[in-house]
Design an enzyme around this catalytic site. Structure first.
Site, PDB file in Angstrom:
ATOM      1  N   LYS A 216       0.458  -0.930  -0.146  1.00  0.00           N
ATOM      2  CA  LYS A 216       0.489  -0.452   0.295  1.00  0.00           C
ATOM      3  C   LYS A 216       0.402   1.103   0.643  1.00  0.00           C
ATOM      4  CE  LYS A 216      -3.971  -1.458   1.944  1.00  0.00           C
ATOM      5  NZ  LYS A 216      -5.336  -1.957   2.766  1.00  0.00           N
ATOM      6  N   ARG A 251      -2.629  -9.980   5.806  1.00  0.00           N
ATOM      7  CA  ARG A 251      -3.575 -10.473   3.464  1.00  0.00           C
ATOM      8  C   ARG A 251      -2.114 -10.001   3.398  1.00  0.00           C
ATOM      9  NH1 ARG A 251      -6.235  -6.690   0.424  1.00  0.00           N
ATOM     10  NH2 ARG A 251      -8.010  -8.704  -0.931  1.00  0.00           N
TER      11      ARG A 251
END
Length: 274
Positions: A216, A251
């Site tokens: 991210k 994740r």
């Protein structure tokens, strides 16, 4: 012992950190859009995720990156179901479906999905009713807001507590609920860092806790903004911090590396186990 239950699968918590492998069957996800969009490619990637040691796989047919265009429930379902049907008989690990559409979730559960991963926090009453009528796992994510008057840590924690209570009141056992702070959703870079460093304050007793910081923007920002696919070392650093803080599920995109890092971190945290 605390556990996370999804369908027939039960994952005991407190001695092992689980790795969730991401399978994006989208043309526009922020780091791997288009890579696994074709059915054969998606099925092969699902097998690879399993073989690399993932404990659970999360299949998503809709990009939630900033600026993405929401596809319809019909299109999302049409993307998702063929892949799910193709891999369900092959995979011996839980399958989570990343969707906020109750219709997509319903069709996926009929075809063997074990969990619903809802980035809108199960705020849709129909999604709650659907989950309550099954034995699926429920991954409830904080969807992000523009302002956090009590501070991002306090407000996200309060939201997750309220969301868990909402699901419990609908008849969903706490063992089926997993909470996710929503790294990068409606949060600044500094707020993302606050959420990562305060995992132990946000995690709620009795519920599984998932963190997904893989590739991210906050990872890129911290390490010089390399392309998303070159952020694996930074992702591992962030996930190691949250793992030490009590995260139960990570994740990730880069499954093999994440599994190795998680096992070493578990060994340091818990000692070697058989």
């Amino acid at each position: 012992m605390d556990r996370f239950s999804c369908g027939k699968y039960v994952m005991p918590l407190g001695k092992k950190t689980y790795v969730m492998g991401i399978l994006n069957i989208t043309p526009d996800s922020f780091s791997d859009g288009g890579d696994w969009f074709a059915l054969d490619d998606a099925v092969e990637r699902a097998r690879q995720i399993r073989d690399e040691g993932a404990d659970i796989i999360d299949i998503g047919a809709q990009s939630t990156r900033p600026g993405s265009i929401t596809v319809t429930e019909k299109e999302e379902t049409a993307r998702l179901i063929p892949v799910l049907e193709a891999v369900r008989g092959e995979l011996d690990i839980p399958i989570s479906v990343d969707t906020f559409f109750p219709g997509t979730a319903r069709e996926a559960l009929k075809r063997g999905a074990d969990a619903i991963n809802d980035v809108t926090g199960f705020e849709e009453s129909e999604m709650v009713r659907l989950a309550a009528a099954t034995d699926c796992g429920c991954i409830l994510m904080h969807p992000g807001k523009k302002r956090y008057p009590n501070g991002v840590v306090n407000d996200v924690s309060a939201y997750l507590r309220s969301g868990a209570s909402r699901l419990r009141l609908a008849g969903i056992d706490g063992s089926r609920i997993c909470l996710d702070p929503g790294i990068g959703f409606g949060t600044t870079m500094e707020e993302c860092l606050e959420l990562l460093r305060n995992t132990d304050r946000i995690k709620l007793p009795g519920y599984a806790y998932l963190v997904g910081a893989s590739r991210k923007r906050v990872i890129g920002r911290a390490c010089g903004d390399p392309p998303p696919k070159e952020r694996m070392p930074g992702t591992i650093a962030a996930h190691t911090v949250v793992q030490m803080g009590g995260a139960d599920i990570l994740r990730v995109h880069d499954v093999a590396a994440a599994v190795q890092a998680a096992r070493v971190t578990d060994a340091i945290k818990y000692g070697f186990t058989d």
